[in-house]
Write a protein that holds these residues in place. Sequence first.
Motif, PDB file in Angstrom:
ATOM      1  N   TYR A   1     -53.062  67.315   5.120  1.00  0.00           N
ATOM      2  CA  TYR A   1     -54.051  66.233   4.963  1.00  0.00           C
ATOM      3  C   TYR A   1     -53.927  65.242   6.122  1.00  0.00           C
ATOM      4  O   TYR A   1     -54.925  64.867   6.751  1.00  0.00           O
ATOM      5  CB  TYR A   1     -53.791  65.534   3.632  1.00  0.00           C
ATOM      6  N   ASN A   2     -52.698  64.844   6.420  1.00  0.00           N
ATOM      7  CA  ASN A   2     -52.491  63.874   7.504  1.00  0.00           C
ATOM      8  C   ASN A   2     -52.900  64.434   8.857  1.00  0.00           C
ATOM      9  O   ASN A   2     -53.505  63.747   9.668  1.00  0.00           O
ATOM     10  CB  ASN A   2     -51.031  63.417   7.537  1.00  0.00           C
TER      11      ASN A   2
ATOM     12  N   ALA B   1     -62.090  60.300   1.046  1.00  0.00           N
ATOM     13  CA  ALA B   1     -61.534  59.600   2.205  1.00  0.00           C
ATOM     14  C   ALA B   1     -61.509  60.456   3.470  1.00  0.00           C
ATOM     15  O   ALA B   1     -61.414  59.939   4.578  1.00  0.00           O
ATOM     16  CB  ALA B   1     -60.129  59.097   1.889  1.00  0.00           C
ATOM     17  N   VAL B   2     -61.595  61.755   3.321  1.00  0.00           N
ATOM     18  CA  VAL B   2     -61.670  62.615   4.521  1.00  0.00           C
ATOM     19  C   VAL B   2     -63.028  63.324   4.610  1.00  0.00           C
ATOM     20  O   VAL B   2     -63.154  64.375   5.242  1.00  0.00           O
ATOM     21  CB  VAL B   2     -60.519  63.644   4.590  1.00  0.00           C
ATOM     22  N   GLY B   3     -64.022  62.753   3.953  1.00  0.00           N
ATOM     23  CA  GLY B   3     -65.389  63.231   4.176  1.00  0.00           C
ATOM     24  C   GLY B   3     -65.857  64.349   3.268  1.00  0.00           C
ATOM     25  O   GLY B   3     -66.932  64.922   3.497  1.00  0.00           O
ATOM     26  N   ILE B   4     -65.098  64.681   2.252  1.00  0.00           N
ATOM     27  CA  ILE B   4     -65.550  65.729   1.322  1.00  0.00           C
ATOM     28  C   ILE B   4     -66.510  65.106   0.316  1.00  0.00           C
ATOM     29  O   ILE B   4     -66.182  64.122  -0.343  1.00  0.00           O
ATOM     30  CB  ILE B   4     -64.347  66.411   0.635  1.00  0.00           C
TER      31      ILE B   4
ATOM     32  N   TYR C   1     -57.123  64.485  13.063  1.00  0.00           N
ATOM     33  CA  TYR C   1     -58.134  65.263  13.783  1.00  0.00           C
ATOM     34  C   TYR C   1     -59.520  64.639  13.656  1.00  0.00           C
ATOM     35  O   TYR C   1     -60.236  64.487  14.643  1.00  0.00           O
ATOM     36  CB  TYR C   1     -58.106  66.699  13.252  1.00  0.00           C
ATOM     37  N   ILE C   2     -59.906  64.232  12.433  1.00  0.00           N
ATOM     38  CA  ILE C   2     -61.253  63.662  12.311  1.00  0.00           C
ATOM     39  C   ILE C   2     -61.339  62.270  12.952  1.00  0.00           C
ATOM     40  O   ILE C   2     -62.363  61.925  13.514  1.00  0.00           O
ATOM     41  CB  ILE C   2     -61.813  63.676  10.864  1.00  0.00           C
ATOM     42  N   HIS C   3     -60.241  61.527  12.903  1.00  0.00           N
ATOM     43  CA  HIS C   3     -60.264  60.231  13.591  1.00  0.00           C
ATOM     44  C   HIS C   3     -60.436  60.406  15.097  1.00  0.00           C
ATOM     45  O   HIS C   3     -61.213  59.706  15.727  1.00  0.00           O
ATOM     46  CB  HIS C   3     -58.985  59.444  13.298  1.00  0.00           C
TER      47      HIS C   3
END
Lengths: 322, 322, 322
Positions: C300-301, C34-37, C306-308
Amino acid sequence: MRIKGTFLDEISHDIPHQNWGYQEWDEDFARMKAVGIEMVILIRCGYRKWQTFPSAVLKEEMECYEPTEDLVKMYLELSEKHQMDFYFGLYDSGKYWINQQFQEEVDLNKRLIDEVWEKYGHYPSFKGWYISQECSRGTAKIVDLYAELGKHCKQVSNNLPVMLSPYIDGIKNLSQYSGETSKNQGVSLKDHEKEWDIIFRGIKDAVDIVAFQDGHVEYDELIDFLKINKKLADRYGLECWTNTETFDRDMPIKFLPIKWDKLHLKMSLAEQAGIENAITFEFSHFMSPNSAYLQAGHLYNRYKEYIHKKQENEHRAIKAAV
Amino acid sequence: MRIKGTFLDEISHDIPHQNWGYQEWDEDFARMKAVGIEMVILIRCGYRKWQTFPSAVLKEEMECYEPTEDLVKMYLELSEKHQMDFYFGLYDSGKYWINQQFQEEVDLNKRLIDEVWEKYGHYPSFKGWYISQECSRGTAKIVDLYAELGKHCKQVSNNLPVMLSPYIDGIKNLSQYSGETSKNQGVSLKDHEKEWDIIFRGIKDAVDIVAFQDGHVEYDELIDFLKINKKLADRYGLECWTNTETFDRDMPIKFLPIKWDKLHLKMSLAEQAGIENAITFEFSHFMSPNSAYLQAGHLYNRYKEYIHKKQENEHRAIKAAV
Amino acid sequence: MRIKGTFLDEISHDIPHQNWGYQEWDEDFARMKAVGIEMVILIRCGYRKWQTFPSAVLKEEMECYEPTEDLVKMYLELSEKHQMDFYFGLYDSGKYWINQQFQEEVDLNKRLIDEVWEKYGHYPSFKGWYISQECSRGTAKIVDLYAELGKHCKQVSNNLPVMLSPYIDGIKNLSQYSGETSKNQGVSLKDHEKEWDIIFRGIKDAVDIVAFQDGHVEYDELIDFLKINKKLADRYGLECWTNTETFDRDMPIKFLPIKWDKLHLKMSLAEQAGIENAITFEFSHFMSPNSAYLQAGHLYNRYKEYIHKKQENEHRAIKAAV
């Protein structure tokens, strides 16, 4: 091989307290019971100036601080509620091994035992005693301390069982306050056997159960120490249990829950050595779903899976036999 | 005796950060308020190259890194929302006590104070200052630093109060990076009194509140130090508060929440010494239900029970009097 | 600059295990995704006597303990389910750097590589190899070890990529078992460049990706080391990634999640040095909402925000360009 008992780490010596009240302890006893734990051992009723119940003896002689709760009463009542056996741990002054004042430690604890039995002996859940002065190597003095305290406990309480949980002077026997996790040299099997033969001989009439801590030696050395402990205990008519520690001594952070594989291995080795009963130090921090260390809840689940699997295998074996 | 204030441990020096955003801080301020905390003290606005807000002074002079959030603004706004008083902690270069460059530390902070007051002084929740350079023993230089910085804070801000939180050079005054938790010898009561008499005399016009940290001496030594602190503060017209630490200095793991009984004892001793107000280091890690250390939430509950009981007793006393 | 991969810290060397079963790992892989890993790297398949899968080679040659689960199989299947690339980490005997028995380490691992490829090579998610013997300074022997192991991995697996994650001998390169967090002197930029030039020359045909750990130097020294690493990697045709550590090396507690500002800074610096890909040590303890360390979920949040934000900026830039 199942874990039949756990310490209650109050007053804690080196593991931060969880600040639980009645409700949290009540829940935790239920969690213990659900995985077959039927025995709780108060590791010490007091340590230095801190105490678990308002003891007149400790207040007068050691100027102990007034506790905010009577934990002994609470644990006895919870043990009754959850049908568990409560073992009472003696007072540790934190001085005796430094100053070699063993006799003072003994005398004080004898007065305390009298007070405790008078105050709490009527509880049906009061089922035994734990001598909290831990040692690893034999000295005449420690034998006398165990013998005298054990006999006094049995005398006042109509012969309730007395438990010890010594440690092995292995390569992981280091101060908790050292950053290191191991040293170069531990006690040899031969010295361990020789010294504990003397100790067991000296305490055989005063102590019923000896449960060595299993975390101070390397995993591949453990089996040999367990076998010696079992052999010596059998020789002197003591029950040999294991104290299968549920915290991890190999990590720089001191101390968090152990990896399931490590606990599993240690239990298997105890089984191989012919040991049937285990206690652990300790459930509420390191193995409980209520622990502040969340790894503990996962360890609980892994352990639960293990005992379910064991039960299934036993049922299958019984069916097959029928 | 209640806890009226807490530090906000940003930038943290030795306690791992919790990585909270606005929502988590908002919730935490509400939790503080619910147990009577009305004051938040930013422990330092910057430490070495890390800062809590984008300071032009710190960026230019110390090459500080750009922060991802303006925490000062956020804390001021949350203080307003929750009706709390915000105290601003000065910058700690992490160098001054090593190189004895006190004057540079002072000069830099004076420019920073000007910047901060211009930027944030209009917030109604900006209620005071905290000098983050902690010390335990008297040297002429530290007196000058406190006096000069305190006076400058008061001057720019129309005399807002200035707070200090020194520590006692007791047996638990060891580096956090040492495995040990105590040393053999702490400062004597006599030396402590002599040195702090000089310091208080030197800072009396520049500082309003002194809240000594209460965790560096043994529990049974604490009362004597508290009494000296109170006597000296009274002598020089300073307010004597206590900084009743909510983390445990006695454990190998550095640092987790303190046991409720220890906190309770320390608060009682401060009360006995005639101290009425406490701050703590610090709520969000060690006493909050939102803390990553779950023991903290249980400490919160124990503390809540304590203040409710106290209120009940007070009500009962009032009724009885009527 | 995004985090594309994470280590799986099994067998852990110094971070306490979380005791997760299939369900917990399944959830965690979903959280990573969900965070691109998109890549998981088993840090080592075995360490001393502990192993992640029942290896005939390790059992026979090292008398390794039987694991309770086949984690390699589980990770490969979960990688398939979540469409991630699995890299297999070689065995670390824990002896080679002490006794300089590099050749034994190599020979053992070559037999292991054969076993592993035969057993698991058919999994479509098996996408690469990780050489788990970490080093920081150049010695001829370590070059030979990397070269020989890397070539063997590639040979058996039809040239799958091989990854290394060395560390810089900076001021934070201290034993985890030391209380300290920094030392006075680290390697100079010049020596680092000279030594790694030699190592890279020696391994260029055997290794594809080098991801230096970014936590052993001061934050303000990092950029220069990153640039050297990138320059050297470019010179020898290696891919230069960064291993942006998500735990905090500056705290007395070893180890908890890093502060978001620190991670953010390190990623920015890597970007400045022209590095495009990051892995991290490691997601499941230090960055996951499922971690026992609750600070990790907040990290994580922060990372997700940051990525959003980054994606929004990119979209805005694209729109503006159109």
